[in-house]
Design a protein around this motif. Structure first.
Motif, PDB file in Angstrom:
ATOM      1  N   LEU A 170       0.907 -31.993 -41.725  1.00 14.84           N
ATOM      2  CA  LEU A 170       1.546 -31.680 -40.448  1.00 14.84           C
ATOM      3  C   LEU A 170       1.188 -32.708 -39.375  1.00 14.84           C
ATOM      4  N   ILE A 171      -0.070 -33.130 -39.377  1.00 11.70           N
ATOM      5  CA  ILE A 171      -0.486 -34.150 -38.421  1.00 11.70           C
ATOM      6  C   ILE A 171       0.192 -35.476 -38.729  1.00 11.70           C
ATOM      7  N   ALA A 172       0.212 -35.853 -40.008  1.00  9.98           N
ATOM      8  CA  ALA A 172       0.819 -37.125 -40.412  1.00  9.98           C
ATOM      9  C   ALA A 172       2.303 -37.180 -40.064  1.00  9.98           C
ATOM     10  N   ALA A 173       2.980 -36.033 -40.137  1.00 13.46           N
ATOM     11  CA  ALA A 173       4.411 -35.985 -39.840  1.00 13.46           C
ATOM     12  C   ALA A 173       4.706 -35.883 -38.356  1.00 13.46           C
ATOM     13  N   GLY A 174       3.674 -35.664 -37.538  1.00 12.01           N
ATOM     14  CA  GLY A 174       3.879 -35.529 -36.103  1.00 12.01           C
ATOM     15  C   GLY A 174       4.353 -34.146 -35.683  1.00 12.01           C
ATOM     16  N   THR A 175       4.279 -33.168 -36.595  1.00 17.68           N
ATOM     17  CA  THR A 175       4.701 -31.800 -36.279  1.00 17.68           C
ATOM     18  C   THR A 175       3.752 -31.159 -35.277  1.00 17.68           C
ATOM     19  N   VAL A 176       2.459 -31.416 -35.452  1.00 16.73           N
ATOM     20  CA  VAL A 176       1.443 -30.932 -34.516  1.00 16.73           C
ATOM     21  C   VAL A 176       0.456 -32.065 -34.234  1.00 16.73           C
ATOM     22  N   GLU A 177      -0.259 -31.922 -33.145  1.00 18.73           N
ATOM     23  CA  GLU A 177      -1.327 -32.872 -32.829  1.00 18.73           C
ATOM     24  C   GLU A 177      -2.667 -32.248 -33.198  1.00 18.73           C
ATOM     25  N   GLY A 178      -3.573 -33.092 -33.669  1.00 13.98           N
ATOM     26  CA  GLY A 178      -4.886 -32.592 -34.058  1.00 13.98           C
ATOM     27  C   GLY A 178      -5.597 -31.851 -32.944  1.00 13.98           C
ATOM     28  N   ARG A 179      -5.429 -32.316 -31.699  1.00 15.33           N
ATOM     29  CA  ARG A 179      -6.131 -31.680 -30.578  1.00 15.33           C
ATOM     30  C   ARG A 179      -5.585 -30.295 -30.252  1.00 15.33           C
ATOM     31  N   HIS A 180      -4.467 -29.929 -30.869  1.00 20.75           N
ATOM     32  CA  HIS A 180      -3.893 -28.601 -30.669  1.00 20.75           C
ATOM     33  C   HIS A 180      -4.185 -27.666 -31.842  1.00 20.75           C
ATOM     34  N   ILE A 181      -5.147 -28.062 -32.687  1.00 18.49           N
ATOM     35  CA  ILE A 181      -5.524 -27.256 -33.843  1.00 18.49           C
ATOM     36  C   ILE A 181      -6.954 -26.750 -33.655  1.00 18.49           C
ATOM     37  N   TYR A 182      -7.128 -25.445 -33.789  1.00 17.45           N
ATOM     38  CA  TYR A 182      -8.447 -24.826 -33.695  1.00 17.45           C
ATOM     39  C   TYR A 182      -8.745 -24.152 -35.030  1.00 17.45           C
ATOM     40  N   ASN A 183      -9.782 -24.606 -35.708  1.00 18.03           N
ATOM     41  CA  ASN A 183     -10.160 -24.026 -36.992  1.00 18.03           C
ATOM     42  C   ASN A 183     -11.346 -23.087 -36.779  1.00 18.03           C
ATOM     43  N   VAL A 184     -11.141 -21.824 -37.108  1.00 18.76           N
ATOM     44  CA  VAL A 184     -12.140 -20.776 -36.874  1.00 18.76           C
ATOM     45  C   VAL A 184     -12.650 -20.246 -38.214  1.00 18.76           C
TER      46      VAL A 184
END
Length: 329
Positions: A170-184
């Motif tokens: 998803l990051i590689a495709a530009g669908t989401v940005e890493g800074r908008h991902i929270y891993n809990v």
């Protein structure tokens, strides 16, 4: 696009899940608060094997009532509709992924005001679903809350298709940005140094279980949601059931010692449900490599789903109370 689920219930009045959740292929948008749909894409390497959880999820509905005794709320006022399972191609994984992506896009477009809940299957379905949502809302920024023991950011060329790594793709495709991902829920010895380094480089927020327990689950989740609400237009939550301690999820292939307790997961999902910015959720990886799903794992997943609905119901009630007080003044 959708096929009727293997498990169907006669529509009748009552308070059990199979009585108040409607099963309908094309509901009217104004009649739906939450949409359920399944994706039978399996973790197993055998392409003919279908994921068991969506069907098992529906089969246990008679065991659950609409009333949450702990929170004193009845969920029947929420219009929950099960539209069936995505029609996948058992012998062609790429076509199946495209079908799930198209289904997510179609639901997001046709029901823009509804919450969606996807039942998997392996974690591949998360990437498919998110791509479909992004297709439906190309100008919007999407944030991800990933409840998971793993970062799922491995190099795709190294792991192949059998164990997909949706976050990296998803990051590689530009669908989401890493800074908008929270891993809990990260903990223990289950993420490689390379994956951790990749997550740091991409700006992924890594919240360990030890850190969350130290700071308090409620405080951690509320602060995470507060930050995301300022950063993105909509939030997607992926619940990988391997985040649970292995004693609570015995059929989940990648479950580990030291994970979330059932109570902790339920509390997290209620808090997430109370935030209207969370528009989409999935539950994945209740998908054993061999044998059948045990009832305890299935019921764990269903309870987690109902806790999310409880949060949505509490948010609705709080908004109504606030509006009523404002009118009185």
């Amino acid at each position: 696009m959708f096929i009727q689920p293997e498990c169907q219930w006669k529509q009748e009045k009552g308070s059990a899940m199979h009585q108040w959740i409607k099963q309908k292929e094309n509901p009217r948008p104004n009649d739906v608060d939450i949409i359920i749909y399944g994706a039978l894409l399996s973790y197993a390497s055998d392409p003919s094997k279908k994921a068991q959880y969506p069907t098992a999820f529906r089969k246990v509905w008679p065991s659950f009532q609409s009333y949450n005794l702990d929170e004193q709320v009845d969920l029947r006022s929420l219009a929950v509709v099960d539209v069936g399972d995505v029609a996948i191609q058992p012998t062609d994984r790429m076509l199946s992924e495209s079908a799930i992506e198209a289904a997510a896009e179609n639901l997001s477009t046709a029901y823009p005001k509804s919450f969606t809940c996807l039942l998997g299957g392996d974690h591949t379905v998360t990437g498919c679903s998110l791509r479909g949502i992004k297709n439906a809302f190309p100008q919007e920024r999407i944030g991800i809350i990933q409840i998971d023991t793993h970062l799922d950011a491995r190099n795709q060329e190294e792991i192949g298709l059998a164990m997909d790594s949706p976050i990296q793709k998803l990051i590689a495709a530009g669908t989401v940005e890493g800074r908008h991902i929270y891993n809990v829920g990260l903990h223990g010895f289950f993420n490689s140094p390379e994956m951790i380094q990749y997550a740091k480089e991409q700006g992924i927020h890594m919240i360990t279980l030890k850190q969350m327990r130290r700071d308090g689950i409620q405080l951690t989740i509320r602060e995470m949601l507060r930050q995301l609400m300022y950063q993105v237009d909509r939030i997607y939550v992926s619940v990988d059931l391997d985040a649970l301690d292995i004693t609570f999820a015995p059929d989940v292939p990648a479950a580990t010692p030291g994970g979330l307790t059932a109570y902790e997961l339920f509390d997290i999902l209620k808090l997430i449900g109370e935030n209207e910015g969370v528009r989409h959720i999935d539950f994945v990886y209740a998908d054993p490599k061999e044998g059948d799903l045990r009832p305890e794992t299935v019921k764990m997943g269903v309870t987690a789903f109902l806790q999310w609905l409880t949060g949505i119901k509490l948010d609705h009630r709080n908004r109504l109370t606030t509006k009523t007080k404002a009118l009185i003044r």
